[in-house]
Motif scaffolding. Structure first.
Motif, PDB file in Angstrom:
ATOM      1  N   ASP A 169     -11.594   9.680  -5.938  1.00  0.00           N
ATOM      2  CA  ASP A 169     -11.295   8.609  -6.893  1.00  0.00           C
ATOM      3  C   ASP A 169     -11.045   7.308  -6.141  1.00  0.00           C
ATOM      4  N   PRO A 170     -12.067   6.472  -5.972  1.00  0.00           N
ATOM      5  CA  PRO A 170     -11.879   5.223  -5.237  1.00  0.00           C
ATOM      6  C   PRO A 170     -11.117   4.160  -6.014  1.00  0.00           C
ATOM      7  N   GLN A 171     -10.774   4.452  -7.271  1.00  0.00           N
ATOM      8  CA  GLN A 171     -10.066   3.462  -8.090  1.00  0.00           C
ATOM      9  C   GLN A 171      -8.565   3.714  -8.180  1.00  0.00           C
ATOM     10  N   SER A 172      -8.033   4.484  -7.245  1.00  0.00           N
ATOM     11  CA  SER A 172      -6.587   4.745  -7.277  1.00  0.00           C
ATOM     12  C   SER A 172      -5.967   4.569  -5.892  1.00  0.00           C
ATOM     13  N   LEU A 173      -6.499   3.600  -5.131  1.00  0.00           N
ATOM     14  CA  LEU A 173      -6.078   3.421  -3.743  1.00  0.00           C
ATOM     15  C   LEU A 173      -5.268   2.133  -3.575  1.00  0.00           C
ATOM     16  N   SER A 174      -4.202   2.196  -2.831  1.00  0.00           N
ATOM     17  CA  SER A 174      -3.436   0.999  -2.520  1.00  0.00           C
ATOM     18  C   SER A 174      -4.030   0.294  -1.308  1.00  0.00           C
ATOM     19  N   LEU A 175      -3.975  -1.042  -1.319  1.00  0.00           N
ATOM     20  CA  LEU A 175      -4.452  -1.868  -0.220  1.00  0.00           C
ATOM     21  C   LEU A 175      -3.296  -2.734   0.280  1.00  0.00           C
ATOM     22  N   ARG A 176      -3.289  -3.003   1.576  1.00  0.00           N
ATOM     23  CA  ARG A 176      -2.221  -3.831   2.135  1.00  0.00           C
ATOM     24  C   ARG A 176      -2.728  -4.554   3.368  1.00  0.00           C
ATOM     25  N   THR A 177      -2.328  -5.804   3.508  1.00  0.00           N
ATOM     26  CA  THR A 177      -2.599  -6.577   4.720  1.00  0.00           C
ATOM     27  C   THR A 177      -1.285  -7.053   5.300  1.00  0.00           C
TER      28      THR A 177
END
Length: 252
Positions: A169-177
């Protein structure tokens, strides 16, 4: 499985990432500590690189755009890529250069006029990119010119590719920079205007997507201007941490 592309003993080779991401196993069976690797962008030479702008609802709102406007699609050259732990030059007049953490979908088989329902079947894996932008050079959001988005080594990619089967499921991932350890960007892939399946259907309507082609799916809100010497880390849940080091662009 996680697959990395590295430079080792005078050759470019692919390696499996094992042992909790601490070790690389080459096709020859040789192993190498990940800390000793010379990382290359995990991509196939000649593959097309599609990039998306304005594809996150929160980032659109941040920049003052209405959600009814279609996402921006443009192409990037392979000259822009650099690997994990690589160095990216910041122009002397690039005081508004900022990182953009993005999920990248990699096409695994030819795709033409694919339906949204079937689109994810055409993805072989996922990786992380940091698509730097330099706002001083921006003509307008619907014309991201070469000086903004096609500069040498301004698109770190990696560290590796995670097989699509391991990330259903690529639509349930958190991103952070983070920049020097401070969070400057945070979001979730669920906020995409066009999700991964929708993007594949949209792009394949007018052209054939080929194995190795990459779709950079856009970035969430958060604009932070960086300086030479900064360490920039883009991280996506389930994939990994992509580390990049900004340096001053050499004077010609």
């Amino acid at each position: 499985m996680k697959r990395a592309r590295i430079y080792h003993k005078g050759a470019t080779v692919w390696a499996e990432v094992i042992d909790g991401d601490q070790t690389l196993k080459l096709v020859s069976g040789e192993t190498l500590p990940a800390s000793d690797a010379h990382w290359l962008p995990p991509t196939t030479p000649g593959a097309a690189i599609f990039a998306l702008g304005l594809n996150y609802a929160d980032h659109r709102k941040e920049l003052g755009f209405q959600t009814k406007e279609p996402p921006l699609v443009f192409l990037k050259g392979h000259n822009t890529l650099t690997g994990h732990q690589g160095a990216t030059p910041r122009p002397a007049d690039g005081n508004q250069m900022h990182p953009e953490c993005e999920l990248v979908a990699i096409i695994g088989k030819p795709a033409r006029k694919v339906s949204v329902a079937d689109a994810l079947d055409y993805v072989s894996g996922y990786t992380v990119t940091c698509d730097y932008a330099i706002r001083e050079y921006l003509e307008n959001y619907y014309r991201p010119n070469l000086r903004v988005k096609n500069r040498d080594a301004t698109t770190p990619l990696g560290p590796w590719i995670v097989d699509a089967a391991d990330l259903p499921d690529p639509q349930s991932l958190s991103l952070r920079t983070t920049v020097n350890g401070v969070i400057v960007q945070e979001g979730s892939t669920r906020d995409m205007v066009l999700d991964v399946a929708g993007l594949i259907a949209y792009l394949s309507e007018t052209q054939t997507l080929l194995p190795g082609d990459m779709i950079m799916t856009g970035t969430p809100q958060g604009v932070h201007f960086c300086n030479p010497g900064d360490e920039v880390v883009c991280e996506i849940e389930g994939i990994g941490r992509l580390v990049n080091h900004l340096m001053a662009e050499p004077v010609a």
